[in-house]
Design a protein around this motif. Structure first.
Motif, mmCIF file in Angstrom:
data_model
loop_
_atom_site.group_PDB
_atom_site.id
_atom_site.type_symbol
_atom_site.label_atom_id
_atom_site.label_comp_id
_atom_site.label_asym_id
_atom_site.label_seq_id
_atom_site.Cartn_x
_atom_site.Cartn_y
_atom_site.Cartn_z
ATOM 1 N N GLU A 52 49.226 40.423 141.561
ATOM 2 C CA GLU A 52 48.253 40.006 142.711
ATOM 3 C C GLU A 52 47.330 41.456 142.901
ATOM 4 O O GLU A 52 46.161 41.267 143.029
ATOM 5 N N PRO B 146 53.432 30.970 146.367
ATOM 6 C CA PRO B 146 52.528 30.378 147.187
ATOM 7 C C PRO B 146 51.403 31.512 147.868
ATOM 8 O O PRO B 146 50.098 31.286 147.649
ATOM 9 N N MET B 147 52.142 32.526 148.320
ATOM 10 C CA MET B 147 51.227 33.597 148.887
ATOM 11 C C MET B 147 50.567 34.456 147.876
ATOM 12 O O MET B 147 49.164 34.772 148.196
ATOM 13 N N SER B 148 51.159 34.377 146.860
ATOM 14 C CA SER B 148 50.442 35.323 145.594
ATOM 15 C C SER B 148 49.275 34.539 145.159
ATOM 16 O O SER B 148 48.136 35.004 145.029
ATOM 17 N N LEU B 149 49.445 33.368 144.981
ATOM 18 C CA LEU B 149 48.468 32.375 144.439
ATOM 19 C C LEU B 149 47.270 32.227 145.409
ATOM 20 O O LEU B 149 46.115 32.160 144.894
ATOM 21 N N TYR B 150 47.715 32.269 146.576
ATOM 22 C CA TYR B 150 46.620 32.155 147.857
ATOM 23 C C TYR B 150 45.825 33.325 147.837
ATOM 24 O O TYR B 150 44.447 33.440 147.898
ATOM 25 N N ASN B 151 46.320 34.450 147.809
ATOM 26 C CA ASN B 151 45.453 35.646 147.773
ATOM 27 C C ASN B 151 44.777 36.045 146.701
ATOM 28 O O ASN B 151 43.651 36.589 146.897
ATOM 29 N N THR C 114 43.453 41.825 142.800
ATOM 30 C CA THR C 114 42.775 41.846 143.935
ATOM 31 C C THR C 114 42.483 43.355 144.511
ATOM 32 O O THR C 114 41.582 43.756 145.296
ATOM 33 N N THR D 292 58.616 29.086 147.964
ATOM 34 C CA THR D 292 58.073 28.310 149.088
ATOM 35 C C THR D 292 57.209 29.768 149.793
ATOM 36 O O THR D 292 56.399 29.296 150.795
ATOM 37 N N PHE E 231 43.472 33.493 144.925
ATOM 38 C CA PHE E 231 42.471 32.447 144.887
ATOM 39 C C PHE E 231 41.469 32.851 145.822
ATOM 40 O O PHE E 231 40.204 32.370 145.553
ATOM 41 N N LYS E 232 42.018 33.510 147.214
ATOM 42 C CA LYS E 232 41.075 33.838 148.115
ATOM 43 C C LYS E 232 40.157 35.076 147.816
ATOM 44 O O LYS E 232 38.854 34.942 147.952
ATOM 45 N N ARG F 221 37.550 33.446 145.472
ATOM 46 C CA ARG F 221 36.458 32.502 146.582
ATOM 47 C C ARG F 221 35.376 33.625 146.840
ATOM 48 O O ARG F 221 34.182 33.348 147.306
#
Length: 385
Positions: A173, A236-241, A177, A232, A243-244, A247
Protein backbone atom coordinates in the motif's frame (compact mmCIF):
# COMPACT_ATOMS: atom_id res chain seq x y z
CA UNK A 1 31.89 1.27 6.10
CA UNK A 2 29.05 -1.01 5.02
CA UNK A 3 29.87 -4.66 4.41
CA UNK A 4 28.36 -4.40 0.95
CA UNK A 5 26.61 -1.70 -1.08
CA UNK A 6 23.00 -2.89 -0.85
CA UNK A 7 21.50 0.63 -1.08
CA UNK A 8 22.01 2.49 -4.36
CA UNK A 9 22.84 6.18 -4.66
CA UNK A 10 19.32 6.90 -5.90
CA UNK A 11 17.91 5.16 -2.83
CA UNK A 12 20.22 7.11 -0.50
CA UNK A 13 19.02 10.31 -2.13
CA UNK A 14 15.43 9.16 -1.68
CA UNK A 15 15.99 8.51 2.02
CA UNK A 16 17.18 12.13 2.44
CA UNK A 17 13.75 13.33 1.25
CA UNK A 18 11.71 10.73 3.12
CA UNK A 19 8.90 11.80 5.46
CA UNK A 20 7.01 9.34 7.63
CA UNK A 21 3.29 9.14 6.86
CA UNK A 22 0.99 6.62 8.54
CA UNK A 23 -2.67 6.17 9.43
CA UNK A 24 -3.73 4.16 12.50
CA UNK A 25 -7.54 3.96 12.76
CA UNK A 26 -7.87 0.83 14.90
CA UNK A 27 -10.03 1.72 17.96
CA UNK A 28 -8.03 -0.67 20.18
CA UNK A 29 -4.81 1.06 19.19
CA UNK A 30 -6.17 4.63 19.28
CA UNK A 31 -8.17 4.49 22.53
CA UNK A 32 -6.34 1.85 24.56
CA UNK A 33 -2.81 1.08 23.45
CA UNK A 34 -1.57 4.55 22.47
CA UNK A 35 -2.56 6.08 25.84
CA UNK A 36 -0.85 3.13 27.55
CA UNK A 37 2.30 3.53 25.43
CA UNK A 38 2.33 7.28 26.13
CA UNK A 39 2.41 6.48 29.85
CA UNK A 40 5.17 3.90 29.41
CA UNK A 41 7.45 6.16 27.37
CA UNK A 42 7.30 8.88 30.03
CA UNK A 43 9.14 6.67 32.53
CA UNK A 44 11.88 5.69 30.06
CA UNK A 45 15.23 7.46 30.43
CA UNK A 46 15.97 9.87 27.60
CA UNK A 47 19.36 8.27 26.97
CA UNK A 48 17.67 4.97 25.97
CA UNK A 49 18.09 4.65 22.20
CA UNK A 50 14.86 3.94 20.25
CA UNK A 51 16.64 1.32 18.11
CA UNK A 52 17.69 -0.51 21.27
CA UNK A 53 14.03 -0.56 22.35
CA UNK A 54 13.08 -1.96 18.93
CA UNK A 55 15.74 -4.66 19.07
CA UNK A 56 14.90 -5.63 22.66
CA UNK A 57 11.24 -6.11 21.73
CA UNK A 58 12.22 -8.30 18.79
CA UNK A 59 14.49 -10.40 21.02
CA UNK A 60 11.56 -11.14 23.35
CA UNK A 61 9.86 -12.85 20.38
CA UNK A 62 13.05 -14.73 19.51
CA UNK A 63 13.29 -15.79 23.18
CA UNK A 64 9.73 -17.17 23.02
CA UNK A 65 10.53 -19.08 19.84
CA UNK A 66 13.70 -20.60 21.33
CA UNK A 67 12.00 -21.41 24.64
CA UNK A 68 9.14 -23.27 22.94
CA UNK A 69 11.66 -24.93 20.59
CA UNK A 70 13.24 -26.48 23.69
CA UNK A 71 9.98 -27.68 25.23
CA UNK A 72 8.01 -28.42 22.06
CA UNK A 73 10.37 -28.74 19.11
CA UNK A 74 8.05 -30.79 16.88
CA UNK A 75 4.76 -29.13 17.99
CA UNK A 76 3.40 -32.30 19.60
CA UNK A 77 3.66 -31.46 23.33
CA UNK A 78 0.05 -30.21 23.56
CA UNK A 79 -1.40 -33.46 22.22
CA UNK A 80 -3.15 -35.96 24.46
CA UNK A 81 -0.77 -38.43 26.07
CA UNK A 82 2.30 -36.21 25.63
CA UNK A 83 4.38 -34.44 28.28
CA UNK A 84 2.93 -30.95 28.23
CA UNK A 85 4.80 -27.67 28.31
CA UNK A 86 5.19 -26.43 31.93
CA UNK A 87 2.70 -23.75 32.98
CA UNK A 88 5.42 -21.22 33.80
CA UNK A 89 6.53 -21.34 30.13
CA UNK A 90 3.12 -20.09 29.02
CA UNK A 91 3.28 -17.29 31.59
CA UNK A 92 6.73 -16.32 30.34
CA UNK A 93 5.52 -16.49 26.74
CA UNK A 94 2.53 -14.26 27.49
CA UNK A 95 4.61 -11.65 29.30
CA UNK A 96 7.34 -11.72 26.65
CA UNK A 97 4.83 -11.35 23.84
CA UNK A 98 3.14 -8.39 25.51
CA UNK A 99 6.50 -6.76 26.29
CA UNK A 100 7.54 -7.19 22.66
CA UNK A 101 4.26 -5.62 21.52
CA UNK A 102 4.63 -2.76 24.01
CA UNK A 103 8.22 -1.98 23.04
CA UNK A 104 7.22 -2.06 19.36
CA UNK A 105 4.64 0.60 20.14
CA UNK A 106 6.95 2.70 22.31
CA UNK A 107 10.10 2.91 20.17
CA UNK A 108 8.72 5.52 17.77
CA UNK A 109 7.37 7.61 20.65
CA UNK A 110 10.79 7.54 22.31
CA UNK A 111 12.38 8.66 19.03
CA UNK A 112 10.05 11.64 18.75
CA UNK A 113 10.42 12.40 22.46
CA UNK A 114 14.22 12.58 22.16
CA UNK A 115 14.22 14.21 18.70
CA UNK A 116 16.10 11.23 17.28
CA UNK A 117 13.64 10.10 14.58
CA UNK A 118 15.36 8.99 11.37
CA UNK A 119 14.35 6.94 8.32
CA UNK A 120 16.91 4.39 9.49
CA UNK A 121 14.96 3.91 12.73
CA UNK A 122 11.74 3.26 10.83
CA UNK A 123 13.49 0.85 8.46
CA UNK A 124 15.04 -1.00 11.41
CA UNK A 125 11.63 -1.23 13.12
CA UNK A 126 9.67 -2.46 10.11
CA UNK A 127 12.48 -4.76 8.98
CA UNK A 128 12.45 -6.58 12.32
CA UNK A 129 8.63 -6.63 12.27
CA UNK A 130 8.76 -8.52 8.96
CA UNK A 131 10.98 -11.17 10.54
CA UNK A 132 8.90 -11.28 13.74
CA UNK A 133 5.90 -12.71 11.86
CA UNK A 134 7.31 -16.21 11.76
CA UNK A 135 8.37 -16.16 15.42
CA UNK A 136 4.99 -15.31 16.92
CA UNK A 137 3.07 -17.59 14.50
CA UNK A 138 5.31 -20.59 15.18
CA UNK A 139 5.28 -19.94 18.93
CA UNK A 140 1.51 -19.64 19.31
CA UNK A 141 1.16 -22.88 17.32
CA UNK A 142 2.45 -24.79 20.36
CA UNK A 143 -0.77 -23.98 22.24
CA UNK A 144 -2.75 -26.33 19.97
CA UNK A 145 0.04 -28.37 18.40
CA UNK A 146 -0.38 -30.98 15.73
CA UNK A 147 -2.35 -33.55 17.72
CA UNK A 148 -5.88 -34.76 17.10
CA UNK A 149 -7.35 -31.58 18.60
CA UNK A 150 -4.67 -29.39 17.05
CA UNK A 151 -3.77 -27.98 13.66
CA UNK A 152 -1.90 -29.94 10.98
CA UNK A 153 1.59 -28.70 10.10
CA UNK A 154 0.53 -28.21 6.48
CA UNK A 155 -2.47 -26.13 7.58
CA UNK A 156 -0.22 -24.00 9.78
CA UNK A 157 2.16 -23.57 6.84
CA UNK A 158 -0.60 -21.97 4.76
CA UNK A 159 -1.81 -19.94 7.75
CA UNK A 160 1.74 -18.61 8.09
CA UNK A 161 1.63 -17.51 4.47
CA UNK A 162 -1.67 -15.70 5.06
CA UNK A 163 0.00 -13.80 7.91
CA UNK A 164 3.07 -13.03 5.80
CA UNK A 165 1.03 -11.70 2.87
CA UNK A 166 -1.12 -9.67 5.29
CA UNK A 167 2.06 -8.03 6.54
CA UNK A 168 3.46 -7.21 3.13
CA UNK A 169 0.12 -5.76 2.01
CA UNK A 170 0.65 -2.72 4.25
CA UNK A 171 4.02 -1.97 2.70
CA UNK A 172 2.64 -2.62 -0.79
CA UNK A 173 0.00 0.00 0.00
CA UNK A 174 2.68 2.48 1.03
CA UNK A 175 4.78 1.64 -2.04
CA UNK A 176 1.80 2.72 -4.17
CA UNK A 177 0.18 5.45 -2.06
CA UNK A 178 3.02 6.87 0.06
CA UNK A 179 0.95 6.26 3.24
CA UNK A 180 1.34 3.34 5.65
CA UNK A 181 -2.13 2.18 6.69
CA UNK A 182 -1.51 0.20 9.87
CA UNK A 183 -3.56 -3.06 9.80
CA UNK A 184 -6.21 -3.58 12.46
CA UNK A 185 -5.40 -7.27 12.79
CA UNK A 186 -1.95 -6.69 14.29
CA UNK A 187 -3.05 -5.01 17.52
CA UNK A 188 -6.00 -7.34 18.02
CA UNK A 189 -3.85 -10.44 17.45
CA UNK A 190 -1.04 -9.35 19.79
CA UNK A 191 -3.36 -8.60 22.70
CA UNK A 192 -5.32 -11.80 22.09
CA UNK A 193 -2.20 -13.98 21.86
CA UNK A 194 -0.79 -12.56 25.10
CA UNK A 195 -4.07 -13.27 26.94
CA UNK A 196 -4.33 -16.79 25.49
CA UNK A 197 -0.81 -17.66 26.70
CA UNK A 198 -1.67 -16.62 30.27
CA UNK A 199 -5.06 -18.34 30.09
CA UNK A 200 -3.40 -21.56 28.91
CA UNK A 201 -1.06 -21.43 31.92
CA UNK A 202 -4.08 -21.25 34.24
CA UNK A 203 -6.42 -23.83 32.66
CA UNK A 204 -3.95 -26.11 30.85
CA UNK A 205 -3.83 -27.17 27.21
CA UNK A 206 -6.46 -29.83 27.94
CA UNK A 207 -9.08 -27.05 27.80
CA UNK A 208 -8.50 -26.72 24.07
CA UNK A 209 -9.34 -30.41 23.49
CA UNK A 210 -13.08 -29.94 23.96
CA UNK A 211 -15.16 -28.62 21.06
CA UNK A 212 -16.80 -25.22 21.46
CA UNK A 213 -19.96 -26.39 19.76
CA UNK A 214 -20.72 -29.69 18.08
CA UNK A 215 -17.58 -30.41 15.96
CA UNK A 216 -16.20 -26.85 16.02
CA UNK A 217 -12.95 -26.74 18.06
CA UNK A 218 -10.83 -23.88 19.39
CA UNK A 219 -8.27 -24.68 16.70
CA UNK A 220 -10.97 -23.94 14.12
CA UNK A 221 -11.74 -20.62 15.83
CA UNK A 222 -8.01 -19.81 15.75
CA UNK A 223 -7.87 -20.53 12.01
CA UNK A 224 -11.15 -18.73 11.31
CA UNK A 225 -10.00 -15.56 13.11
CA UNK A 226 -6.75 -15.34 11.14
CA UNK A 227 -8.31 -16.07 7.76
CA UNK A 228 -11.36 -13.94 8.48
CA UNK A 229 -9.33 -10.92 9.58
CA UNK A 230 -7.03 -11.20 6.56
CA UNK A 231 -9.65 -11.71 3.86
CA UNK A 232 -12.48 -9.54 5.23
CA UNK A 233 -10.48 -6.65 6.74
CA UNK A 234 -6.79 -6.45 5.72
CA UNK A 235 -7.04 -7.39 2.03
CA UNK A 236 -10.19 -5.36 1.20
CA UNK A 237 -8.86 -2.27 3.02
CA UNK A 238 -5.52 -2.49 1.20
CA UNK A 239 -7.16 -2.84 -2.20
CA UNK A 240 -9.59 -0.03 -1.39
CA UNK A 241 -6.81 2.37 -0.34
CA UNK A 242 -4.82 1.69 -3.51
CA UNK A 243 -7.96 1.98 -5.65
CA UNK A 244 -8.83 5.29 -3.95
CA UNK A 245 -5.34 6.62 -4.68
CA UNK A 246 -5.71 5.53 -8.29
CA UNK A 247 -9.05 7.35 -8.63
CA UNK A 248 -7.57 10.53 -7.15
CA UNK A 249 -4.48 10.31 -9.41
CA UNK A 250 -2.12 10.12 -6.41
CA UNK A 251 -0.90 6.60 -7.16
CA UNK A 252 2.89 6.56 -7.33
CA UNK A 253 3.01 3.94 -10.10
CA UNK A 254 0.91 4.46 -13.21
CA UNK A 255 0.81 0.94 -14.69
CA UNK A 256 -0.70 -2.18 -13.11
CA UNK A 257 2.56 -4.01 -13.75
CA UNK A 258 4.59 -1.52 -11.72
CA UNK A 259 1.93 -1.36 -9.01
CA UNK A 260 1.90 -5.14 -8.47
CA UNK A 261 5.62 -5.72 -9.10
CA UNK A 262 6.42 -6.06 -5.35
CA UNK A 263 4.36 -9.26 -5.22
CA UNK A 264 6.50 -11.12 -7.77
CA UNK A 265 9.26 -12.26 -5.38
CA UNK A 266 6.90 -13.20 -2.49
CA UNK A 267 4.72 -15.24 -4.87
CA UNK A 268 7.79 -17.00 -6.31
CA UNK A 269 8.98 -17.73 -2.77
CA UNK A 270 5.56 -19.19 -1.95
CA UNK A 271 5.61 -21.36 -5.08
CA UNK A 272 9.13 -22.63 -4.45
CA UNK A 273 8.55 -23.47 -0.78
CA UNK A 274 5.16 -25.04 -1.56
CA UNK A 275 6.71 -27.16 -4.31
CA UNK A 276 9.19 -28.46 -1.75
CA UNK A 277 6.35 -29.23 0.69
CA UNK A 278 4.21 -31.00 -1.91
CA UNK A 279 6.88 -32.99 -3.75
CA UNK A 280 9.27 -33.72 -0.87
CA UNK A 281 10.33 -37.40 -0.98
CA UNK A 282 10.62 -37.58 2.82
CA UNK A 283 7.67 -35.26 3.60
CA UNK A 284 10.04 -32.66 5.00
CA UNK A 285 7.32 -30.44 6.49
CA UNK A 286 6.09 -33.32 8.66
CA UNK A 287 9.65 -34.18 9.69
CA UNK A 288 11.01 -30.65 10.35
CA UNK A 289 8.12 -28.17 10.54
CA UNK A 290 9.81 -25.67 12.86
CA UNK A 291 12.94 -25.35 10.73
CA UNK A 292 10.90 -25.13 7.53
CA UNK A 293 8.72 -22.34 8.95
CA UNK A 294 11.85 -20.49 10.09
CA UNK A 295 13.41 -20.78 6.63
CA UNK A 296 10.28 -19.51 4.88
CA UNK A 297 9.74 -16.67 7.36
CA UNK A 298 13.36 -15.49 7.15
CA UNK A 299 13.43 -15.61 3.34
CA UNK A 300 10.17 -13.67 3.31
CA UNK A 301 11.63 -11.05 5.67
CA UNK A 302 14.58 -10.61 3.33
CA UNK A 303 12.28 -10.03 0.36
CA UNK A 304 10.08 -7.65 2.36
CA UNK A 305 12.99 -5.58 3.66
CA UNK A 306 14.05 -4.87 0.08
CA UNK A 307 10.53 -3.67 -0.68
CA UNK A 308 10.60 -1.43 2.42
CA UNK A 309 13.90 0.11 1.25
CA UNK A 310 12.35 0.86 -2.17
CA UNK A 311 9.12 2.13 -0.62
CA UNK A 312 10.91 4.49 1.79
CA UNK A 313 13.37 5.76 -0.85
CA UNK A 314 10.62 6.15 -3.48
CA UNK A 315 12.50 3.95 -5.97
CA UNK A 316 11.38 1.12 -8.22
CA UNK A 317 11.05 -2.32 -6.67
CA UNK A 318 13.34 -4.93 -8.20
CA UNK A 319 11.35 -7.77 -9.83
CA UNK A 320 13.41 -10.65 -8.44
CA UNK A 321 15.21 -11.18 -5.14
CA UNK A 322 18.51 -12.93 -5.87
CA UNK A 323 18.01 -15.24 -2.84
CA UNK A 324 15.35 -17.09 -4.83
CA UNK A 325 17.88 -18.26 -7.43
CA UNK A 326 19.89 -20.56 -5.11
CA UNK A 327 16.64 -21.52 -3.38
CA UNK A 328 15.26 -22.81 -6.69
CA UNK A 329 18.37 -24.99 -6.96
CA UNK A 330 17.95 -26.27 -3.40
CA UNK A 331 14.30 -27.16 -4.01
CA UNK A 332 15.26 -28.95 -7.24
CA UNK A 333 17.91 -30.97 -5.39
CA UNK A 334 15.38 -31.91 -2.73
CA UNK A 335 12.36 -32.90 -4.83
CA UNK A 336 14.41 -34.88 -7.37
CA UNK A 337 16.15 -36.83 -4.63
CA UNK A 338 19.62 -35.77 -5.79
CA UNK A 339 20.31 -34.95 -2.13
CA UNK A 340 19.16 -37.98 -0.17
CA UNK A 341 19.29 -36.39 3.30
CA UNK A 342 16.56 -33.76 3.13
CA UNK A 343 16.81 -33.02 6.85
CA UNK A 344 20.45 -32.04 6.50
CA UNK A 345 19.60 -30.00 3.40
CA UNK A 346 16.86 -27.98 5.15
CA UNK A 347 19.13 -27.31 8.14
CA UNK A 348 22.02 -26.13 5.93
CA UNK A 349 19.78 -24.02 3.69
CA UNK A 350 18.00 -22.45 6.69
CA UNK A 351 21.37 -21.52 8.21
CA UNK A 352 22.43 -19.94 4.90
CA UNK A 353 19.16 -17.97 4.65
CA UNK A 354 19.48 -16.68 8.23
CA UNK A 355 23.12 -15.66 7.81
CA UNK A 356 22.34 -14.04 4.45
CA UNK A 357 19.49 -12.04 5.94
CA UNK A 358 21.57 -10.93 8.93
CA UNK A 359 24.39 -9.91 6.57
CA UNK A 360 21.93 -7.93 4.46
CA UNK A 361 20.43 -6.20 7.50
CA UNK A 362 23.78 -5.28 9.03
CA UNK A 363 25.06 -4.02 5.67
CA UNK A 364 22.01 -1.81 5.06
CA UNK A 365 22.10 -0.41 8.61
CA UNK A 366 25.83 0.33 8.36
CA UNK A 367 25.48 1.93 4.94
CA UNK A 368 22.57 4.15 5.99
CA UNK A 369 24.29 5.03 9.27
CA UNK A 370 27.37 6.17 7.37
CA UNK A 371 25.21 8.13 4.94
CA UNK A 372 23.13 9.91 7.58
CA UNK A 373 26.22 10.77 9.62
CA UNK A 374 27.76 12.38 6.54
CA UNK A 375 24.47 14.02 5.62
CA UNK A 376 23.94 15.36 9.15
CA UNK A 377 27.48 16.72 9.20
CA UNK A 378 26.92 18.50 5.88
CA UNK A 379 23.89 20.25 7.36
CA UNK A 380 26.00 21.61 10.19
CA UNK A 381 28.72 23.02 7.94
CA UNK A 382 28.53 26.76 7.30
CA UNK A 383 27.34 27.75 3.86
CA UNK A 384 30.01 28.82 1.38
CA UNK A 385 27.56 30.62 -0.92
Amino acid sequence: MALYEYVSRDQLSGFDKYKYSAVDSNPLSVYVMHPFWNSVVKVMPRWLAPNLITFTGFMFLVFNFLMLSFYDYHFDASAEGQTHVPSWVWVAAGLSNFLAYTLDGVDGKQARRTNSSTPLGELFDHGLDSWACVFFVATVYSIFGRGESGVGVATLYYILWVVLFSFILSHWEKYNTGILFLPWGYDISQVTISIVYIFTAVVGVETWYEPIWWNFHYRDLFTFMILGCSFTVTLPMSLYNVFKASRSNTLKHSSMYEAFLPFLSPVLLFLLSSAWVIFSPSDILQQQPRVFYLMVGTAFANVTCKLIVCQMSNTRCQPLSWLLVPMATVVLLAVTGLVANETLLIYVWTAIVILTHIHYGVSVVNQLSDHFNIFAFSLMKPSTD
